[in-house]
Design a protein around this motif. Structure first.
Motif, short mmCIF file in Angstrom:
data_model
loop_
_atom_site.label_atom_id
_atom_site.label_comp_id
_atom_site.label_asym_id
_atom_site.label_seq_id
_atom_site.Cartn_x
_atom_site.Cartn_y
_atom_site.Cartn_z
N MET A 223 0.66 -1.59 0.00
CA MET A 223 0.11 0.03 0.23
C MET A 223 1.25 1.38 0.22
O MET A 223 1.72 1.05 0.57
CB MET A 223 -1.02 -0.36 1.51
CG MET A 223 -1.27 1.09 1.25
SD MET A 223 -2.78 1.62 2.98
CE MET A 223 -4.00 0.44 2.67
N SER A 224 0.38 2.09 -0.76
CA SER A 224 1.28 3.72 -0.94
C SER A 224 0.16 4.84 -0.37
O SER A 224 -0.36 4.06 -0.48
CB SER A 224 1.66 3.59 -2.91
OG SER A 224 1.37 3.96 -3.05
N LEU A 225 0.90 5.69 0.13
CA LEU A 225 0.76 6.73 0.04
C LEU A 225 0.61 8.43 -0.42
O LEU A 225 1.95 8.49 -1.01
CB LEU A 225 1.27 7.68 1.81
CG LEU A 225 0.71 8.37 2.22
CD1 LEU A 225 -1.29 7.93 2.14
CD2 LEU A 225 1.24 8.29 3.52
N ILE A 226 -0.09 8.67 -1.45
CA ILE A 226 0.12 9.54 -2.44
C ILE A 226 -0.42 10.99 -1.46
O ILE A 226 -2.24 10.61 -1.69
CB ILE A 226 -0.67 8.90 -4.58
CG1 ILE A 226 0.19 7.58 -4.26
CG2 ILE A 226 -0.78 9.99 -5.10
CD1 ILE A 226 -1.11 7.44 -5.85
N ILE A 227 0.34 11.77 -2.48
CA ILE A 227 -0.27 13.40 -1.44
C ILE A 227 0.01 13.97 -2.85
O ILE A 227 0.70 14.02 -3.63
CB ILE A 227 0.81 13.37 -0.84
CG1 ILE A 227 0.34 13.07 0.91
CG2 ILE A 227 0.12 15.53 0.16
CD1 ILE A 227 1.84 13.05 1.85
N GLU A 228 -1.13 14.50 -2.98
CA GLU A 228 -1.33 15.65 -4.42
C GLU A 228 -1.77 17.51 -3.88
O GLU A 228 -2.72 16.80 -3.67
CB GLU A 228 -2.14 15.28 -5.43
CG GLU A 228 -1.52 13.28 -5.96
CD GLU A 228 -2.63 13.01 -6.91
OE1 GLU A 228 -3.74 13.59 -6.71
OE2 GLU A 228 -2.42 11.91 -7.93
N ASN A 229 -1.33 17.81 -4.58
CA ASN A 229 -1.47 19.36 -4.30
C ASN A 229 -1.76 19.82 -3.36
O ASN A 229 -2.81 19.96 -3.24
CB ASN A 229 -2.24 19.81 -5.40
CG ASN A 229 -1.93 19.48 -6.76
OD1 ASN A 229 -0.41 19.61 -7.91
ND2 ASN A 229 -3.11 18.73 -8.80
N LEU A 230 -0.92 19.38 -1.74
CA LEU A 230 -1.44 19.69 -0.28
C LEU A 230 -1.48 21.45 -0.47
O LEU A 230 0.15 21.59 -0.08
CB LEU A 230 -0.73 19.16 0.55
CG LEU A 230 -1.16 18.88 1.64
CD1 LEU A 230 -2.36 17.93 1.34
CD2 LEU A 230 -0.06 17.77 2.72
N TYR A 231 -2.30 22.18 0.39
CA TYR A 231 -2.25 23.01 0.98
C TYR A 231 -2.34 22.84 1.85
O TYR A 231 -3.45 22.60 2.43
CB TYR A 231 -2.82 24.26 0.19
CG TYR A 231 -1.96 25.09 -1.12
CD1 TYR A 231 -1.44 25.42 -1.70
CD2 TYR A 231 -2.56 23.70 -2.10
CE1 TYR A 231 -1.11 26.19 -3.25
CE2 TYR A 231 -2.40 23.84 -3.99
CZ TYR A 231 -1.64 24.36 -3.67
OH TYR A 231 -0.72 25.07 -4.76
#
Length: 61
Positions: A1-9
């Motif tokens: 299982m991976s953790l993907i973070i996209e365009n976090l503000y």
């Protein structure tokens, strides 16, 4: 299982704490967060653990 973070503000009032963070954490690997005091390391971990909420962005696990 991976953790993907996209365009976090994350902002507190008018102060930007995290600005357009994108990262992909792969399973079975070890990662470290490095940075100066106030760089947003604890804020990022608190958002990942749902202790605080992001202003904008997406986290997929």
């Amino acid at each position: 299982m991976s953790l993907i973070i996209e365009n976090l503000y994350k902002t507190y009032g008018k102060k930007n704490v995290l600005n357009n963070i994108s990262v992909n954490f792969q399973a079975e690997k070890i990662y470290g967060l490095l940075g100066n005091n106030g760089a947003g390391k604890s804020t990022l971990l608190n958002i990942i653990n749902n202790r605080i909420f992001d202003t904008k962005g997406k986290i997929n696990s």
